[in-house]
Write a protein that holds these residues in place. Structure first.
Motif, short mmCIF file in Angstrom:
data_model
loop_
_atom_site.label_atom_id
_atom_site.label_comp_id
_atom_site.label_asym_id
_atom_site.label_seq_id
_atom_site.Cartn_x
_atom_site.Cartn_y
_atom_site.Cartn_z
N LYS B 192 0.83 -1.22 0.00
CA LYS B 192 0.00 0.00 0.00
C LYS B 192 0.86 1.26 0.00
O LYS B 192 0.53 2.26 -0.65
CB LYS B 192 -0.94 0.00 1.21
CG LYS B 192 -2.14 -0.93 1.02
CD LYS B 192 -2.91 -1.12 2.30
CE LYS B 192 -4.14 -0.24 2.37
NZ LYS B 192 -5.01 -0.64 3.51
N ALA B 193 1.97 1.20 0.74
CA ALA B 193 2.86 2.38 0.80
C ALA B 193 3.47 2.67 -0.57
O ALA B 193 3.79 3.82 -0.89
CB ALA B 193 3.97 2.14 1.83
N LEU B 194 3.65 1.63 -1.39
CA LEU B 194 4.16 1.83 -2.75
C LEU B 194 3.01 2.17 -3.71
O LEU B 194 3.14 3.02 -4.59
CB LEU B 194 4.91 0.58 -3.22
CG LEU B 194 6.28 0.37 -2.57
CD1 LEU B 194 6.77 -1.05 -2.80
CD2 LEU B 194 7.30 1.38 -3.09
N GLN B 195 1.87 1.48 -3.52
CA GLN B 195 0.71 1.71 -4.40
C GLN B 195 0.26 3.18 -4.33
O GLN B 195 -0.14 3.76 -5.33
CB GLN B 195 -0.44 0.78 -3.99
CG GLN B 195 -1.65 0.80 -4.94
CD GLN B 195 -1.30 0.28 -6.33
OE1 GLN B 195 -0.72 -0.81 -6.47
NE2 GLN B 195 -1.63 1.04 -7.36
N GLY B 200 -0.13 8.11 -7.62
CA GLY B 200 0.12 9.54 -7.76
C GLY B 200 -0.50 10.38 -6.66
O GLY B 200 -0.83 11.55 -6.88
N ARG B 201 -0.64 9.78 -5.48
CA ARG B 201 -1.16 10.59 -4.36
C ARG B 201 0.00 11.21 -3.61
O ARG B 201 0.97 11.64 -4.20
CB ARG B 201 -2.01 9.71 -3.45
CG ARG B 201 -3.37 9.39 -4.03
CD ARG B 201 -4.29 8.74 -3.01
NE ARG B 201 -5.23 7.89 -3.73
CZ ARG B 201 -5.01 6.62 -4.05
NH1 ARG B 201 -3.92 6.02 -3.64
NH2 ARG B 201 -5.88 5.92 -4.75
N GLY B 202 -0.13 11.27 -2.27
CA GLY B 202 0.87 11.98 -1.48
C GLY B 202 1.96 11.09 -0.94
O GLY B 202 2.29 10.04 -1.51
N ILE B 203 2.49 11.48 0.20
CA ILE B 203 3.62 10.77 0.80
C ILE B 203 3.14 9.48 1.45
O ILE B 203 1.98 9.38 1.87
CB ILE B 203 4.34 11.69 1.82
CG1 ILE B 203 5.78 11.22 2.09
CG2 ILE B 203 3.54 11.79 3.13
CD1 ILE B 203 6.66 12.28 2.73
N SER B 204 4.03 8.49 1.53
CA SER B 204 3.71 7.24 2.21
C SER B 204 4.83 6.91 3.19
O SER B 204 6.00 6.94 2.81
CB SER B 204 3.58 6.09 1.20
OG SER B 204 2.62 6.44 0.23
N PHE B 205 4.45 6.64 4.42
CA PHE B 205 5.44 6.37 5.46
C PHE B 205 5.06 5.11 6.22
O PHE B 205 3.95 5.00 6.75
CB PHE B 205 5.50 7.55 6.44
CG PHE B 205 6.45 7.32 7.58
CD1 PHE B 205 7.81 7.54 7.44
CD2 PHE B 205 5.99 6.84 8.81
CE1 PHE B 205 8.69 7.30 8.49
CE2 PHE B 205 6.87 6.59 9.86
CZ PHE B 205 8.22 6.83 9.70
N LEU B 206 5.98 4.17 6.26
CA LEU B 206 5.72 2.92 6.98
C LEU B 206 6.86 2.65 7.96
O LEU B 206 8.02 2.55 7.56
CB LEU B 206 5.59 1.75 6.00
CG LEU B 206 5.33 0.38 6.62
CD1 LEU B 206 3.97 0.33 7.33
CD2 LEU B 206 5.41 -0.73 5.56
N GLU B 207 6.51 2.53 9.25
CA GLU B 207 7.50 2.10 10.24
C GLU B 207 7.36 0.60 10.42
O GLU B 207 6.25 0.10 10.58
CB GLU B 207 7.25 2.83 11.58
CG GLU B 207 8.24 2.41 12.66
CD GLU B 207 7.90 2.98 14.04
OE1 GLU B 207 7.94 4.21 14.20
OE2 GLU B 207 7.58 2.18 14.94
#
Lengths: 357, 247
Positions: B192-195, B200-207
């Motif tokens: 999902k963080a890559l999708q 073409g949406r905003g930033i994705s952050f995964l801890e």
């Protein structure tokens, strides 16, 4: 060729556009802010060029690197404490031979200090960071030169793949004056094209590219640095530039760079009109330094006078490069202060009187 | 003989990987590899890694990669994305790189909603340098620079990255936490963080919570217990921001 009324900072942006720069990243700081502003203005007219105002100079430096890895001609501009912060990115560029282009308009140190003029970022720009100083540094002294060397900097960086700097100051950056603005065609300057490091157009068999600056063994890094040094040495003669002005019959040779060299030239013109034998040797590339020419120029001279707006950063570079010469050296050092032609005229006159009685 | 299952996007010539035995990062990166395979983006992505254990991944994948300086992988990837918007850019870092030395980049990137993907490994210590205190070190957890355990009255409470970033993130941002040992959850959140970037949406952050047996001085079961129980109790596994259209 057209005459245009421009400041040095505006001239930099005109030149960058002329030579095909595609992206700028930066953080506002006097005296480079107008470069950011003029570039931001240019992106409004041309959405194909990119701009990012970053949160600090570290980010600006690394975002510039990100841009050029994709094959975009990207650049930045900074000064003083921003130049300190950006050394992190410049050392990476140096170690990986990435063609960063940076406009450094010197201001007085340290942090807020004074914000318009000094020549105290010579060491930092030429040799800063935890690297070896394999950088190309042009020292410019007026608005016209800011235009000329902005064009040259992009071509040099992409041709030779070493970080390239245009070292100026706030006097040139903020002076509004008439300069020659020319297209590259007029001067028959060819644009050196950029190319991508990552996500290149690949054929079926091309492997992916893994770039790093971490090494398992000390010897691995040592070998790499030796290869870089060799490459840097082999291109020196193509890069070095200087202005050798009336030194042939001179008794006294002035060494100065940037703004002070422009000032010294006026003083020397005045002295020459009185048949006084003084000349100027002005390295335009502080790194690599025109070592052999400097050594030849000072032969049989009575004195070398190094003039600079720093306590001796430039003088130290001069001394290193003429090591072994017995010509006496006098320093005129006004840290963080401009030096007018009048003062240089007076000082040189006194020196000539002392020498010749 | 049963063949081990490896992601197609893993670079065979650099295996076995360079992580310590039992390291959770290798597992997280295996999950990342499978997500890259599933999305079929290996030939149009750029993978950037930071300093710390994350630098060991500079040749982990069969994708174009760049290893940067400490804390600076995010601006590098932001610059790449700005210059080449068609690229899928991934910044991989540790908790020191993201929450300490590069924190200003993280905060400002989320504020600007830069369309890049960030994966941050939380192993509650600075592992590459031998187990010093990190912003994520738990209260009471013994580390070499806090030998009696983290004293919250002196050095504050552990940082909650996703929770903090969610406060300033736009509705287009994807912000979540997972754990490397929950394969399904981890792979799905990485996807999902890559999708979100692909869309073409905003930033994705995964801890990603990860094990560090060498510096924790724990055996296998203790490592699992510390990460899955003690860490998860402090750092809840959840999605803090998920755009409505992201699936």
């Amino acid at each position: 060729m057209a005459k245009e009324l421009l400041t040095g900072n505006q001239a930099v942006v005109k030149a960058a556009l002329a030579v095909g720069a595609q992206m700028m990243t930066g953080y506002p700081i006097t005296p480079i802010t107008e470069i950011l502003e003029a570039w931001a203005e240019a992106t409004v007219k041309n959405p194909n060029i990119k701009f990012l105002q970053t949160e600090d100079e570290m980010s600006a430096g690394f975002a510039m690197i990100g841009g050029l890895l994709s094959g975009a001609k990207s650049f930045t501009a900074t000064s003083g404490p921003g130049n300190v912060l950006m050394q992190d990115a410049f050392t990476m560029a140096e170690n990986m031979r990435l063609p960063t282009v940076a406009f450094i308009n010197q201001r007085g140190g340290p942090s807020t200090g004074t914000v318009i003029y000094s020549q105290q970022e010579v060491n930092l720009t030429c040799f800063g960071g935890n690297g070896e100083g394999l950088r190309i540094v042009y020292s410019v002294g007026n608005v016209q030169e800011m235009y000329d060397y902005a064009i040259k900097a992009f071509n040099t960086a992409w041709k030779y793949r070493f970080p390239t700097f245009v070292l100026g100051d706030g006097y040139s950056a903020k002076t509004l004056t008439e300069i020659d603005v020319y297209s590259l065609d007029e001067k028959k300057i060819e644009i050196v094209p950029a190319s991508a490091y990552l996500l290149k157009d690949k054929s079926e068999n091309d492997k992916c590219v893994n770039m790093r600056n971490c090494y398992n063994l000390e010897s691995e890094l040592s070998d790499l640095l030796n290869r870089h040094q060799e490459a840097f040495n082999s291109i020196k003669s193509e890069i070095v530039e200087y202005d050798d002005y009336h030194t042939l019959d001179a008794e006294v040779v002035v060494f100065a760079h940037g703004n002070i060299a422009v000032s010294a030239k006026q003083a020397i013109d005045a002295l020459r009109s009185e048949n006084k034998k003084v000349g100027l040797f002005r390295p335009i590339t502080l790194n690599p330094f025109p070592k052999e020419t400097a050594q030849a120029v000072i032969k049989n001279k009575k004195m070398i006078v190094v003039i600079e707006s720093s306590l001796g950063q430039f003088a130290n570079i001069v001394k290193t490069n003429i090591y072994g010469a017995s010509t006496p050296i006098k320093k005129i050092a006004h840290p963080a202060l401009g030096i007018n032609p009048d003062e240089i005229y007076d000082q040189l006159n006194n020196i000539l009187k002392e020498l010749n009685g | 003989m049963v063949e081990a299952s490896f992601p197609k996007s893993w670079k065979k010539s650099s295996k076995p990987h360079k992580f310590c035995p039992g390291c959770g990062q290798a597992l997280a990166l295996k999950n990342l590899g499978f997500a890259i395979d599933k999305l079929q983006i290996a030939d149009r992505m750029v993978y950037g890694c930071d300093i710390g254990c994350s630098l060991l991944t500079w040749d982990m994948f069969e994708v174009d990669t760049i290893q940067t300086h400490h804390g600076r992988v995010l601006p590098t990837m932001i610059g790449f994305k700005l210059a080449k918007p068609s690229a899928i850019t991934l910044a991989f870092m540790g908790d020191g790189g993201g929450y300490a030395i590069g924190a200003q980049h993280l905060v400002n990137a989320v504020m600007r909603d830069d369309p890049v993907t960030i994966i941050l490994i939380n192993n509650a210590n600075y592992a590459m340098t031998g187990g010093q205190m990190a912003p994520t070190t738990l209260v009471g957890q013994k580390v070499t620079t806090s030998p009696n355990g983290r004293d919250w009255q002196k050095v504050g409470l552990p940082i909650h990255g996703p929770e903090m970033l969610a406060q300033i993130a736009s509705e287009n941002a994807y912000i979540a936490r997972t754990i490397s040992t929950d394969i399904n959850d981890c792979q799905e959140k990485i996807r999902k963080a890559l999708q979100n970037q692909i869309d073409g949406r905003g930033i994705s952050f995964l801890e990603i919570i990860s094990m560090c047996p060498i510096n924790w001085h724990t055996d296998t079961l203790e490592s699992l217990a510390f990460s899955e129980k003690e860490m998860v109790e402090v750092y809840p596994i959840k999605e803090f921001k998920c755009p409505q259209k992201l699936s």
